[in-house]
Design a protein around this motif. Structure first.
Motif, PDB file in Angstrom:
ATOM      1  N   PRO A  97       0.736  -1.205   0.006  1.00  0.00           N
ATOM      2  CA  PRO A  97       0.147  -0.029   0.115  1.00  0.00           C
ATOM      3  C   PRO A  97       0.842   1.364  -0.079  1.00  0.00           C
ATOM      4  CG  PRO A  97       0.037  -1.081   2.183  1.00  0.00           C
ATOM      5  CD  PRO A  97       0.752  -2.037   1.296  1.00  0.00           C
ATOM      6  N   LYS A  98       0.278   2.289  -0.465  1.00  0.00           N
ATOM      7  CA  LYS A  98       0.880   3.731  -0.358  1.00  0.00           C
ATOM      8  C   LYS A  98       0.972   4.000   1.208  1.00  0.00           C
ATOM      9  CE  LYS A  98       1.618   4.513  -4.758  1.00  0.00           C
ATOM     10  NZ  LYS A  98       2.745   4.650  -5.289  1.00  0.00           N
ATOM     11  N   VAL A  99       1.874   4.678   1.607  1.00  0.00           N
ATOM     12  CA  VAL A  99       1.811   4.952   2.863  1.00  0.00           C
ATOM     13  C   VAL A  99       1.978   6.617   3.298  1.00  0.00           C
ATOM     14  CG1 VAL A  99       3.143   4.773   5.243  1.00  0.00           C
ATOM     15  CG2 VAL A  99       2.898   2.828   3.700  1.00  0.00           C
ATOM     16  N   ILE A 100       0.989   6.957   3.910  1.00  0.00           N
ATOM     17  CA  ILE A 100       1.169   8.667   4.300  1.00  0.00           C
ATOM     18  C   ILE A 100       1.249   8.675   5.671  1.00  0.00           C
ATOM     19  CG2 ILE A 100      -0.141  10.789   4.272  1.00  0.00           C
ATOM     20  CD1 ILE A 100      -1.749   9.710   1.871  1.00  0.00           C
ATOM     21  N   PHE A 101       2.367   9.042   6.239  1.00  0.00           N
ATOM     22  CA  PHE A 101       2.486   9.512   7.634  1.00  0.00           C
ATOM     23  C   PHE A 101       1.833  10.651   8.091  1.00  0.00           C
ATOM     24  CE2 PHE A 101       6.641   7.037   8.819  1.00  0.00           C
ATOM     25  CZ  PHE A 101       6.121   6.618  10.223  1.00  0.00           C
ATOM     26  N   CYS A 102       1.081  10.369   9.159  1.00  0.00           N
ATOM     27  CA  CYS A 102       0.204  11.328   9.716  1.00  0.00           C
ATOM     28  C   CYS A 102       0.581  11.637  11.108  1.00  0.00           C
ATOM     29  CB  CYS A 102      -1.203  10.928   9.491  1.00  0.00           C
ATOM     30  SG  CYS A 102      -2.334  12.376  10.033  1.00  0.00           S
ATOM     31  N   THR A 103       1.433  12.727  11.502  1.00  0.00           N
ATOM     32  CA  THR A 103       1.788  12.857  12.807  1.00  0.00           C
ATOM     33  C   THR A 103       2.086  14.322  13.289  1.00  0.00           C
ATOM     34  OG1 THR A 103       3.658  11.918  13.991  1.00  0.00           O
ATOM     35  CG2 THR A 103       4.132  12.645  11.905  1.00  0.00           C
ATOM     36  N   THR A 104       2.506  14.712  14.346  1.00  0.00           N
ATOM     37  CA  THR A 104       2.779  15.741  14.891  1.00  0.00           C
ATOM     38  C   THR A 104       4.101  15.726  14.850  1.00  0.00           C
ATOM     39  OG1 THR A 104       2.992  14.820  17.180  1.00  0.00           O
ATOM     40  CG2 THR A 104       0.858  15.754  16.726  1.00  0.00           C
ATOM     41  N   GLU A 105       4.976  14.998  14.905  1.00  0.00           N
ATOM     42  CA  GLU A 105       6.613  14.983  14.528  1.00  0.00           C
ATOM     43  C   GLU A 105       6.737  15.893  13.106  1.00  0.00           C
ATOM     44  OE1 GLU A 105       8.393  14.060  16.805  1.00  0.00           O
ATOM     45  OE2 GLU A 105       7.203  12.552  17.803  1.00  0.00           O
ATOM     46  N   ASN A 106       7.263  17.178  13.279  1.00  0.00           N
ATOM     47  CA  ASN A 106       7.565  17.852  12.238  1.00  0.00           C
ATOM     48  C   ASN A 106       8.828  18.228  11.752  1.00  0.00           C
ATOM     49  OD1 ASN A 106       7.973  19.549  14.047  1.00  0.00           O
ATOM     50  ND2 ASN A 106       6.347  21.253  13.655  1.00  0.00           N
ATOM     51  N   GLY A 107       9.963  17.644  12.353  1.00  0.00           N
ATOM     52  CA  GLY A 107      11.324  18.066  12.253  1.00  0.00           C
ATOM     53  C   GLY A 107      11.801  17.458  11.060  1.00  0.00           C
ATOM     54  N   ILE A 108      12.682  18.097  10.199  1.00  0.00           N
ATOM     55  CA  ILE A 108      13.170  17.638   8.950  1.00  0.00           C
ATOM     56  C   ILE A 108      13.540  16.401   9.019  1.00  0.00           C
ATOM     57  CG2 ILE A 108      15.446  19.003   9.111  1.00  0.00           C
ATOM     58  CD1 ILE A 108      13.035  18.508   5.717  1.00  0.00           C
ATOM     59  N   GLY A 109      14.193  16.023  10.228  1.00  0.00           N
ATOM     60  CA  GLY A 109      14.973  14.666  10.473  1.00  0.00           C
ATOM     61  C   GLY A 109      13.919  13.682  10.395  1.00  0.00           C
ATOM     62  N   HIS A 110      12.692  13.897  11.006  1.00  0.00           N
ATOM     63  CA  HIS A 110      11.507  12.943  11.179  1.00  0.00           C
ATOM     64  C   HIS A 110      11.097  12.849   9.794  1.00  0.00           C
ATOM     65  CE1 HIS A 110      11.560  13.817  15.440  1.00  0.00           C
ATOM     66  NE2 HIS A 110      11.169  12.586  15.499  1.00  0.00           N
ATOM     67  N   ILE A 111      10.797  13.739   9.041  1.00  0.00           N
ATOM     68  CA  ILE A 111      10.294  13.561   7.563  1.00  0.00           C
ATOM     69  C   ILE A 111      11.224  12.681   6.602  1.00  0.00           C
ATOM     70  CG2 ILE A 111       9.745  14.646   5.493  1.00  0.00           C
ATOM     71  CD1 ILE A 111       8.912  17.080   7.436  1.00  0.00           C
ATOM     72  N   VAL A 143      10.657   9.020   4.904  1.00  0.00           N
ATOM     73  CA  VAL A 143      10.693   8.832   3.605  1.00  0.00           C
ATOM     74  C   VAL A 143      11.848   7.684   3.288  1.00  0.00           C
ATOM     75  CG1 VAL A 143      11.238   9.899   1.298  1.00  0.00           C
ATOM     76  CG2 VAL A 143       9.912  11.250   2.910  1.00  0.00           C
ATOM     77  N   GLU A 144      12.725   8.000   4.010  1.00  0.00           N
ATOM     78  CA  GLU A 144      13.692   6.932   3.524  1.00  0.00           C
ATOM     79  C   GLU A 144      13.443   5.395   4.235  1.00  0.00           C
ATOM     80  OE1 GLU A 144      17.191   8.541   5.643  1.00  0.00           O
ATOM     81  OE2 GLU A 144      17.680   9.742   4.158  1.00  0.00           O
ATOM     82  N   ALA A 145      12.601   5.445   5.020  1.00  0.00           N
ATOM     83  CA  ALA A 145      12.078   4.037   5.575  1.00  0.00           C
ATOM     84  C   ALA A 145      10.873   3.474   4.654  1.00  0.00           C
ATOM     85  CB  ALA A 145      11.440   4.253   6.928  1.00  0.00           C
ATOM     86  N   GLY A 146      10.510   4.436   3.661  1.00  0.00           N
ATOM     87  CA  GLY A 146       9.272   4.104   2.673  1.00  0.00           C
ATOM     88  C   GLY A 146       7.827   4.611   2.677  1.00  0.00           C
ATOM     89  N   ALA A 147       7.806   5.828   3.579  1.00  0.00           N
ATOM     90  CA  ALA A 147       6.735   6.327   3.372  1.00  0.00           C
ATOM     91  C   ALA A 147       6.626   7.355   2.197  1.00  0.00           C
ATOM     92  CB  ALA A 147       6.784   7.481   4.515  1.00  0.00           C
ATOM     93  N   ASP A 148       5.367   7.441   1.572  1.00  0.00           N
ATOM     94  CA  ASP A 148       5.081   7.819   0.144  1.00  0.00           C
ATOM     95  C   ASP A 148       4.943   9.260   0.500  1.00  0.00           C
ATOM     96  OD1 ASP A 148       5.211   5.663  -1.620  1.00  0.00           O
ATOM     97  OD2 ASP A 148       3.923   4.821  -0.256  1.00  0.00           O
ATOM     98  N   GLU A 149       4.245  10.073   1.661  1.00  0.00           N
ATOM     99  CA  GLU A 149       3.767  11.391   1.948  1.00  0.00           C
ATOM    100  C   GLU A 149       3.881  11.366   3.477  1.00  0.00           C
ATOM    101  OE1 GLU A 149       3.498  14.374   0.804  1.00  0.00           O
ATOM    102  OE2 GLU A 149       4.016  13.712  -1.259  1.00  0.00           O
TER     103      GLU A 149
END
Length: 121
Positions: free
Chosen positions: A76-90, A94-100
Motif C-alpha cells: 500500500p501507499k503510506v502517508i505518515f500523519c503525525t505531530t513530528e514535524n522536524g526535517i529529520g523525522h520527515i 521517506v527513507e523508511a518507505g513513506a510515500d507522503e
C-alpha cells in the motif's frame, strides 16, 4: 472503491480521519497500532495506509520496516500523519518507505491533496 487503513492509537484521530476519508469515497478500516495494522495488511492489503508515528506496541516507523518484509501481494501507499514535524523525522520516514507526510492536525483539503499525490484519488 479504494480503501484506506487508518493507524492511530487515538480513537478521536481515527474518527476524524474516517469521516474525511469516507467523504472522499474511500472505504475505511482502523488499526490501533502498527502490529494491528501489519496483521490487517497481511490479511487484505489496503490501497493506502494513514499512519501515526508514536504508538504503543509497534510504532509507525517499526510498522514501515516490517511492511517491507511482510507477505503482502501489493504494497500500500503510506502517508505518515503525525505531530513530528522536524526535517529529520520527515527524511527518516521517506527513507523508511513513506510515500507522503502530513502534519496533525489535518483537514480535508490537506488529506485530499496528499491522497491525490500518491495516486489513490
Amino acid at each position: 472503491m479504494k480503501n484506506c487503513l487508518v493507524v492511530d492509537d487515538s480513537k478521536v484521530i481515527r474518527k476524524v480521519a474516517r469521516h474525511i476519508l469516507e467523504s472522499l469515497d474511500l472505504s475505511v478500516r482502523e488499526a490501533v497500532d502498527g502490529q494491528d495494522a501489519l496483521i490487517q495488511c497481511e490479511e487484505s492489503s489496503p490501497d493506502v495506509v494513514l499512519l501515526d508515528w508514536n504508538m504503543p506496541v509497534m510504532s509507525g516507523m517499526e510498522f514501515l520496516q516490517a511492511l517491507s518484509s511482510a507477505r503482502i501481494e501489493t504494497r500500500p501507499k503510506v502517508i505518515f500523519c503525525t505531530t513530528e514535524n522536524g526535517i529529520g523525522h520527515i527524511k527518516a520516514a521517506v527513507e523508511a518507505g513513506a510515500d507522503e507526510y502530513v502534519m496533525k492536525p489535518f483537514d480535508r483539503e490537506t488529506l485530499e491533496s496528499k491522497l491525490a499525490i500518491v495516486g489513490v484519488i
